[in-house]
Design a protein around this motif. Structure first.
Motif, PDB file in Angstrom:
ATOM      1  N   SER A   1       0.849  -1.331  -0.155  1.00  0.00           N
ATOM      2  CA  SER A   1      -0.005  -0.019  -0.114  1.00  0.00           C
ATOM      3  C   SER A   1       1.011   1.021  -0.023  1.00  0.00           C
ATOM      4  N   THR A   2       0.388   2.272  -0.290  1.00  0.00           N
ATOM      5  CA  THR A   2       1.046   3.719  -0.377  1.00  0.00           C
ATOM      6  C   THR A   2       0.118   4.590   0.332  1.00  0.00           C
ATOM      7  N   TYR A   3       0.920   5.813   0.905  1.00  0.00           N
ATOM      8  CA  TYR A   3       0.143   6.972   1.575  1.00  0.00           C
ATOM      9  C   TYR A   3       0.814   8.214   0.800  1.00  0.00           C
ATOM     10  N   ARG A   4       0.057   8.864   0.178  1.00  0.00           N
ATOM     11  CA  ARG A   4       0.304  10.355  -0.299  1.00  0.00           C
ATOM     12  C   ARG A   4       0.601  11.314   0.343  1.00  0.00           C
ATOM     13  N   LEU A   5       1.858  12.090   0.427  1.00  0.00           N
ATOM     14  CA  LEU A   5       2.136  13.152   1.172  1.00  0.00           C
ATOM     15  C   LEU A   5       2.347  14.274   0.390  1.00  0.00           C
ATOM     16  N   GLN A   6       1.643  15.601   0.562  1.00  0.00           N
ATOM     17  CA  GLN A   6       1.980  16.649  -0.476  1.00  0.00           C
ATOM     18  C   GLN A   6       3.139  17.253  -0.057  1.00  0.00           C
ATOM     19  N   ILE A   7       4.081  17.236  -0.336  1.00  0.00           N
ATOM     20  CA  ILE A   7       5.448  17.793   0.230  1.00  0.00           C
ATOM     21  C   ILE A   7       5.581  19.460  -0.363  1.00  0.00           C
TER      22      ILE A   7
ATOM     23  N   ALA B   1       7.641  15.040   7.034  1.00  0.00           N
ATOM     24  CA  ALA B   1       7.279  13.737   6.605  1.00  0.00           C
ATOM     25  C   ALA B   1       7.904  12.606   7.060  1.00  0.00           C
ATOM     26  N   ALA B   2       9.288  13.035   7.451  1.00  0.00           N
ATOM     27  CA  ALA B   2       9.868  11.944   8.288  1.00  0.00           C
ATOM     28  C   ALA B   2       9.546  11.685   9.702  1.00  0.00           C
ATOM     29  N   GLU B   3       8.837  12.893  10.240  1.00  0.00           N
ATOM     30  CA  GLU B   3       8.418  12.735  11.565  1.00  0.00           C
ATOM     31  C   GLU B   3       7.116  11.916  11.615  1.00  0.00           C
ATOM     32  N   LYS B   4       6.317  11.916  10.454  1.00  0.00           N
ATOM     33  CA  LYS B   4       5.237  11.080  10.451  1.00  0.00           C
ATOM     34  C   LYS B   4       5.460   9.755   9.978  1.00  0.00           C
TER      35      LYS B   4
ATOM     36  N   ALA C   1      16.691  12.089   5.276  1.00  0.00           N
ATOM     37  CA  ALA C   1      16.053  11.641   6.735  1.00  0.00           C
ATOM     38  C   ALA C   1      14.746  10.974   6.483  1.00  0.00           C
ATOM     39  N   LEU C   2      14.005  11.274   5.459  1.00  0.00           N
ATOM     40  CA  LEU C   2      12.571  10.623   5.408  1.00  0.00           C
ATOM     41  C   LEU C   2      13.088   9.180   4.746  1.00  0.00           C
TER      42      LEU C   2
ATOM     43  N   ALA D   1      14.369   7.289   7.872  1.00  0.00           N
ATOM     44  CA  ALA D   1      13.068   7.115   8.791  1.00  0.00           C
ATOM     45  C   ALA D   1      12.255   5.746   8.178  1.00  0.00           C
ATOM     46  N   ALA D   2      11.885   5.953   6.842  1.00  0.00           N
ATOM     47  CA  ALA D   2      11.087   4.904   6.237  1.00  0.00           C
ATOM     48  C   ALA D   2      11.976   3.542   6.426  1.00  0.00           C
ATOM     49  N   ARG D   3      13.339   3.435   5.978  1.00  0.00           N
ATOM     50  CA  ARG D   3      13.960   2.150   5.979  1.00  0.00           C
ATOM     51  C   ARG D   3      14.018   1.597   7.599  1.00  0.00           C
ATOM     52  N   GLU D   4      14.083   2.562   8.617  1.00  0.00           N
ATOM     53  CA  GLU D   4      14.053   1.998  10.038  1.00  0.00           C
ATOM     54  C   GLU D   4      12.876   1.461  10.267  1.00  0.00           C
ATOM     55  N   HIS D   5      11.491   1.719   9.764  1.00  0.00           N
ATOM     56  CA  HIS D   5      10.440   1.203  10.044  1.00  0.00           C
ATOM     57  C   HIS D   5      10.013   0.121   8.877  1.00  0.00           C
TER      58      HIS D   5
END
Length: 776
Positions: free
Chosen positions: A6-12, A21-24, A72-73, A76-80
């Motif tokens: 799945s994906t989640y679209r973020l407007q940067i 975004a990294a914080e989210k 950073a983003l 964060a994604a890799r860590e999760h």
């Protein structure tokens, strides 16, 4: 190739950077999201809220967090354990402020001698060796030119000076005449522009990524993302604008090492992606249309057609096919006239067609085109049919069309290449951005990627389409809301209820038209449906939509020639919702009447979209109600803190009440987590048949394999107003293949016949999973 569940679209953007975004990411992980999906992040026009106006493809935008933000983003994604998907824009670059775009600045300064001359698609001969820039309020603004700090200035606009073109004592007008560009009245762009652009947006100049050197320089930064392991996949914006989409996608696959790629491609009914497209699917408009229509009541078509006819003062409802032929022809003769004329100039003189006659015939063929474009040799039959239709509609052009056909069928002919790039531009402007605001019988139907003449889809047809999707495009994206949708998912879910209650809507609309009249019946239907769909909404939001919708329709007012009297009536009508207690009461009473049914539609559509074949995307914030209207309304900030708090309550064991937006969050998180953590439950597609008095109100399917292996089972409610009027579920039942548990409520059910009323006793939807490995 790594692929997302799945994906989640973020407007940067500047107000929500890659660091934000990294914080989210921890919240998105908890929600159940597999990949983070980013809007364009390359350097764009300063202050751009969307990022599709890239000014420098060589770097991540500093305003959006820069390379450090992407790192950073990604970290964060890799860590999760999550992936990253990024939207890229290969068709065009932003040129609104020339000094911000080094490629464009070089082109304007050095003309054909610029190293970037081959990057831009300029008809130099038409401009007498100059790029025509439609940036003046009128030609009288040439008197306002000045030379300052080694640049040519006009108000706040800055332009470069070619070497050796300025001496003390020269007038600014003389200096201007020596440049590689010609400033002109913006109104002349429609017929006289000499560079390819994105649709009719003169501040977005097309680039020629089919040229290897241009591709390499425009994608060097994108390539770095993959060599350094920062990004896992790409979403390609507007491939239809490219000279060679299939070739471009092959190059992109090579550049990314075979990464996951999606294309923003609108497929018309029956159309499929070309077989030579090196991608995993589309961005999901086709899925959106299918999901919407299975929750629309077909019985509403005739009465809503009758209402449409009455609003138009006509014996019948609008003829959509004739409408879009007319709107496309209007666009081809109007704001995209320069593109059609450029095509006409490519017809060899030996063919005996004058430019005007060729342009007339080309415009007629484009107006007859049933899809966005062909991909020669794919689509050759569609082109032939369009030419036949054009000749039938305009017999006086039959010879001209016949002369053009062999040229347009030849993939190596420049006119055939450019025709393919142009037909989609006219389709987008004539259909999505004009006819969709004129064809107003039910707003749900006029959504990006949809066919408005298809009013509803039966469960049987829906199942047929889903089986085909599972077989042909299992990794294609599915979506319900995007930054491009005319109305977001929950606004459409509300509007769809109107098809179940057409008589009540007609009465409501009649009252509103008397209380706050606007002299354009079809537009009134469009506007009041949108207000009901978005309610509650701020005055500013609704005024912005009302003005844009009226001008896009172009019937009673226009962007280029606003009708002040008409627009004042529109503004007054919207104001009345806030200032006139009688109008407010009518709107609020109708919303209250349908809101429970709308919530049922919302949850049902969301759960179906999240669990049907494909890769589901959740547009930012739409785990709560998403009742936005067209852009920029759908890019408003998201309150993530509130969503995190509600998710924590759910995870602590608090089940939200039915009909609340927290119930949508519950359905969203349970589906996303299950799809991510139990992929084996989503390997096939098998319809689940209901029996009993209200069987037609059930949409159900199993994602287990056809061989009988139990998978996740989705149950959703269709046509809830009719269900309530008919006495509810009564004896309606479904057959469960195994003992199952509802992921939303925790309730368990045995294998075999189960009453739908028991399964859907709390929410209008259920997501069932096998208990103890699926054994009965």
């Amino acid at each position: 190739m790594r692929t997302p569940a799945s994906t989640y679209r973020l407007q940067i953007r500047k107000s929500f950077t890659l660091f934000d975004a990294a914080e989210k990411v921890p919240y998105l992980k908890s929600l159940g999201v597999d990949w983070v999906y980013l809007s364009p992040i390359l350097t764009a026009e300063q202050g751009s809220d969307h990022g599709y106006d890239v000014t420098d493809p060589s770097a991540v935008d500093p305003e959006r967090g820069g390379p450090e933000g992407l790192l950073a983003l990604s970290k964060a994604a890799r860590e999760h354990g999550m992936g990253v998907l990024v939207d890229i824009v290969p068709n065009h670059v932003g040129v609104a402020t020339p000094v911000q775009n080094p490629w464009w600045w070089s082109l304007l300064k050095e003309g054909r001698g610029s190293r970037y001359a081959e990057a831009f698609d300029v008809d130099w001969d038409l401009g007498g060796g100059k790029v025509r820039l439609p940036m003046l309020g009128s030609d009288a603004d040439l008197d306002k030119l000045e030379v300052k700090d080694g640049e040519l200035r006009c108000y706040d606009h800055r332009f470069p000076l070619a070497e050796g073109t300025y001496s003390d004592g020269d007038s600014p007008q003389e200096v201007h005449s020596r440049q590689h560009y010609q400033l002109m009245d913006w109104r002349r762009a429609d017929a006289e522009l000499n560079y390819r652009r994105f649709f009719a947006v003169t501040t977005l100049a097309g680039i020629r990524v089919e040229t290897p050197a241009v591709f390499e320089e425009a994608h060097a930064e994108v390539g770095r993302w993959f060599t350094e392991g920062l990004v896992d996949g790409l979403r390609v914006d507007h491939p239809d604008g490219l000279a060679d989409p299939a070739g471009y996608l092959r190059w992109l696959k090579d550049l990314t090492g075979g990464a996951y790629v999606l294309v923003e491609k609108i497929l018309e009914p029956g159309e499929v992606l070309p077989g030579d497209f090196a991608c995993e699917g589309t961005t999901g408009y086709d899925a959106l249309a299918d999901v919407d229509r299975v929750f629309v009541d077909p019985a509403g078509e005739q009465p809503l057609d009758a209402l449409d006819a009455a609003l138009r003062g006509a014996p019948e409802a609008a003829d959509y096919a004739e409408m879009i032929r007319g709107t496309k022809r209007m666009i081809a003769d109007g704001i995209l006239r320069s593109e059609v004329l450029r095509l006409a100039r490519l017809v060899p003189e030996s063919n005996g067609l004058a430019v005007e006659e060729a342009a007339d015939a080309l415009a007629e063929v484009i107006a007859s085109f049933p899809v966005y474009r062909s991909y020669l040799p794919t689509g050759a039959e569609v082109l032939k049919e369009a030419c036949e239709s054009a000749a039938e509609h305009r017999p006086d052009l039959a010879v001209a069309v016949g002369t053009l056909l062999p040229l347009l069928l030849d993939p190596a002919n420049p006119i055939a290449v450019r025709f393919q790039q142009t037909s989609g531009m006219v389709m987008a402007k004539g259909v999505e951005d004009t006819a969709f605001y004129r064809y107003t019988r039910l707003g749900t139907l006029t959504e990006v990627g949809a066919e408005p003449t298809e009013f509803a889809v039966s469960p049987e047809e829906f199942h047929h389409r889903m089986r085909r999707r599972q077989d042909e495009l299992p990794l294609s994206m599915t979506t319900m809301s995007t930054h491009d949708t005319k109305r977001s998912e929950d606004a459409r879910a509300r509007i769809s209820v109107i098809a179940e209650l057409p008589g009540e809507w007609a009465a409501t609309l009649d009252t509103l038209r008397k209380l706050a009249p606007i002299p354009d019946g079809p537009y009134e239907n469009l506007l009041w449906q949108a207000i009901v769909g978005a309610w509650p909404a701020s005055r500013e939001r609704l005024q912005g939509y009302a003005e844009k919708a009226a001008r896009e329709a172009g019937n009673s007012t226009k962007w280029t020639d606003p009708d002040e009297d008409f627009e004042s009536r529109v503004k007054a009508a919207v104001d009345a919702v806030f200032d006139d207690a009688g109008v407010a009461r009518v709107v609020e009473d109708f919303v209250a009447r349908i809101d429970a049914f709308a919530a049922s539609n919302s949850l049902s559509a969301k759960l179906v979209q999240l669990t049907m074949p494909g890769v589901p995307d959740v547009y930012q914030g739409s785990e709560f109600w998403e009742r936005s209207l067209t852009d920029p309304d759908n890019r408003r900030p998201v309150d993530f803190a509130l969503r995190e708090a509600e998710l924590a309550k759910i995870d602590a064991g608090t089940l939200p009440e039915a009909g609340t937006e927290a119930s949508k969050l519950l359905a969203t998180t349970r589906a996303l987590r299950l799809k991510r953590d139990r992929p084996e439950l989503f390997e096939g597609y098998v319809p689940v048949t209901a029996s009993g008095a209200a069987a037609g109100h059930v949409l159900a399917f199993s994602r287990g394999a056809a061989a009988g292996t139990p998978g996740a089972v989705t149950l959703a409610t269709r046509l809830p107003a009719g269900l309530a009027a008919d006495g509810g579920w009564r004896d309606t039942a479904v057959e469960l293949p195994a003992a199952m548990r509802d992921e939303l409520t925790g309730a368990e059910f045995g294998a075999g016949t189960v009453l739908v009323a028991d399964v859907l006793g709390t929410y209008p939807v259920a997501l069932l999973v096998p208990v103890d490995g699926g054994n009965a």
